[in-house]
Design an enzyme around this catalytic site. Sequence first.
Site, PDB file in Angstrom:
ATOM      1  CB  SER A 224       5.286  -1.231  10.860  1.00 45.75           C
ATOM      2  OG  SER A 224       6.180  -0.168  11.082  1.00 45.75           O
TER       3      SER A 224
ATOM      4  CG  ASP B 205       5.213  -0.928   5.085  1.00 49.48           C
ATOM      5  OD1 ASP B 205       4.754  -0.953   6.235  1.00 49.48           O
ATOM      6  OD2 ASP B 205       5.023   0.008   4.294  1.00 49.48           O
TER       7      ASP B 205
ATOM      8  CB  SER C  75       4.394   2.396   7.335  1.00 51.06           C
ATOM      9  OG  SER C  75       3.859   1.115   7.549  1.00 51.06           O
TER      10      SER C  75
END
Length: 377
Positions: A251, A291, A289
């Site tokens: 992330s 984001d 991830s």
Amino acid sequence: MSEPRARDLGVPFDGTPGEWNAITDVPGVLVGYETLIAGEPHEASVARTGVTAILPRGRDDAGVPCAAGVYSMNGNGELTGRSWIEESGTLALPIALTNSHAVGAAHTGVDRWVHREHPELSAEWMLPVVGETWDGYLNQINAGHVRPEHAIAAIDAAASGPIAEGNVGGGTGMNCYGFKGGSGTASRVVDHGGDRYTVGVFLQANFGTRHELRLVGRPLGRDSAAANPYEEVEWFVRDGERARARAGAGSVIGVVVTDAPLLPGQCAALARRVPLGLARTGTSGSHFSGDIFLACSTANPGAFTSSMPTAGPGSDDYETSRFVPWGHIDPLYEAVVQATEEAVANVLVAARDMVGRDGHFSPALPHDEVRRAFRAD
């Protein structure tokens, strides 16, 4: 002697940075860290974590709303308070960044700090913004190292001026592009008519796969001679199937602050430009991830309020705000993209080798490889 940053290694970037090339170039913005490094790799409880605090209006004016907007490029992560930002278009309290399993502790810490310093705010309700990225490769993430008092300490430590980067605060145990990651920042100055504004970006960077990494178009990751244990299968097998982390997972939380006068929708538009800056460094945005990006404007103090009324509206019960016309907003977009790209580079250059839980090792991006890549320039 101060630690080198990406520009010091010869990396050329577009745009004009502010005095400190940091989010703190925006007037009034403060940043503070509480860094928790304890325990040897062989010990049962190893801390490689912390909390970062970002105060868009400083301490005294916490509670004065900023126009704000958010954007999620990939939602495998957490940013608390997001629903209220989307509803009201405002942000009013300190922002905290920490590890994935410490969101609750940091949230409580912000609540307690506000109650201590601004009890009139805590008498109504509080919806702090806390962002997270996963540091479980280096940190014993389930050990409960982060406590509310650490978030309070980060807010109390917040200051203007140049700020530390790399293995500090919430970024202490993070990895980026298969190298040691963490905290990083950059800024850009934008002219609008006769006025000058600053756009600052702060990243907690814990994303990307080694082969993706590029700096100003140069493919540094795939050619690096540095070890890449984070993306090797041996530690996955040793830790067990349920402890697996995928390359590219982890992330990134991005915070954009500007003193340019903007509407909430324009702040959201700035937040949507952060991924363009990240893409310049190579990432394709992993499914694993989270984001998530936040942008806010410190202009127009006194506007965008949302307090419970004590009486009915009067004849002049209105708020007004001044904002950059949409047709002239492109230079601010450009500033976000440029500052984001440089903030990633600053994370990687500032971070240092770290050994964490169970002997897990995360190598820093070798500075000599960066210098060599840009020597011809």
